[in-house]
Design a protein around this motif. Sequence first.
Motif, PDB file in Angstrom:
ATOM      1  N   PRO A   1      12.707   3.847   7.883  1.00 45.25           N
ATOM      2  CA  PRO A   1      13.446   4.806   8.723  1.00 45.25           C
ATOM      3  C   PRO A   1      13.026   4.661  10.189  1.00 45.25           C
ATOM      4  N   TRP A   2      13.984   4.778  11.072  1.00 44.20           N
ATOM      5  CA  TRP A   2      13.688   4.603  12.494  1.00 44.20           C
ATOM      6  C   TRP A   2      12.672   5.630  12.994  1.00 44.20           C
TER       7      TRP A   2
ATOM      8  N   ARG B   1       9.307   8.664  -1.925  1.00 45.56           N
ATOM      9  CA  ARG B   1      10.332   9.694  -1.703  1.00 45.56           C
ATOM     10  C   ARG B   1      11.605   9.090  -1.102  1.00 45.56           C
ATOM     11  N   TYR B   2      11.489   7.877  -0.549  1.00 37.00           N
ATOM     12  CA  TYR B   2      12.679   7.173  -0.065  1.00 37.00           C
ATOM     13  C   TYR B   2      13.262   6.372  -1.225  1.00 37.00           C
TER      14      TYR B   2
ATOM     15  N   SER C   1       6.451   2.847  10.462  1.00 32.85           N
ATOM     16  CA  SER C   1       5.405   2.262   9.616  1.00 32.85           C
ATOM     17  C   SER C   1       5.432   2.832   8.205  1.00 32.85           C
ATOM     18  N   MET C   2       6.509   3.537   7.855  1.00 26.74           N
ATOM     19  CA  MET C   2       6.718   3.999   6.498  1.00 26.74           C
ATOM     20  C   MET C   2       7.841   3.175   5.886  1.00 26.74           C
TER      21      MET C   2
ATOM     22  N   VAL D   1       0.851  -1.189   0.000  1.00 29.97           N
ATOM     23  CA  VAL D   1       0.000   0.000   0.000  1.00 29.97           C
ATOM     24  C   VAL D   1       0.886   1.237   0.000  1.00 29.97           C
ATOM     25  N   SER D   2       0.667   2.123  -0.961  1.00 26.89           N
ATOM     26  CA  SER D   2       1.466   3.343  -1.070  1.00 26.89           C
ATOM     27  C   SER D   2       0.658   4.547  -0.603  1.00 26.89           C
ATOM     28  N   LEU D   3       1.356   5.622  -0.293  1.00 26.67           N
ATOM     29  CA  LEU D   3       0.683   6.873   0.057  1.00 26.67           C
ATOM     30  C   LEU D   3      -0.290   7.259  -1.058  1.00 26.67           C
TER      31      LEU D   3
END
Length: 280
Positions: free
Chosen positions: A178-179, A102-103, A183-184, A20-22
């Motif tokens: 990312p820490w 974006r990551y 949840s991203m 699931v993406s933004l």
Amino acid sequence: MLSPVLVPRPSLSLHPSQGVSLGDTVTLRCHLPRLAAWVRLYREGRLSYAKRKKKEQDAAEFSFVSTLQEHAGCYQCQYRVSESAEVSVKSDPVELVLTDVRYPPSSISLHPEQHVGTGTNVTIRCWNKDYGATFLLHKDGTSAPIQRQNSSGGGTATFTLFGVTPADSGTYRCSYRPWRYASMSSPLGDSVMLEVTPTAAPPGAAGSSHGNLVVVVIGGCTAAFVFILVLIIFFLLSARRHRTQRDESPGGEGVKCPYFSVDPLKRPSGSPIISFPSVF
């Protein structure tokens, strides 16, 4: 506030369950084992949504038409039974992970490369810019990540597959979280292909194995024959010794004589008293 009592626990599912993406639409479905008047949805332990459920429905749905970063997280649901004060415990948690393009995807490498034999240890290395993240190793065809590891210095994680078998063959990719935003997730990165081939038996191994089996069988039969022969000789010698002892014992027949004595009141006049010592 009503305190939970022992009623059947609901279950929560996510649709779609992964990828699931933004901006995507996602639905959380709370499955209810009993008729319920109200269903509550919790995010990170806090009440987020509540809705009244129709009596004929066995599930309540909560949908996000266009997901945002604040929708990512860990969810649970709970229900209150119709026309009573019974409140269920919360369901097992379900995590909604959102992919953020974006990551940048992580890079990946494989060592040894591609073709290996059964039993080999394989290393898969993943890296990105040093965001401070948790890396996840994915295998195509498997819904959940197969390994996870925090990045070391330089934004790198190293995964090891020990003693691989042909079942480990497949395509592997990495992602990271990312820490600061657990949840991203980054998108899946480039892939590497691992092919594990069964290790061939050395020439003559089958014949050698057959020959070893024959030797073992013959050896076992020989040992059994010798054991039986020893038993027969032992019994023959025992029987002979027993027969010799019987022939040499008093009375000729080897029968023990019980103690007895002649009653002096019944002996003939002038006859001596005859007594035999007890053999016991």
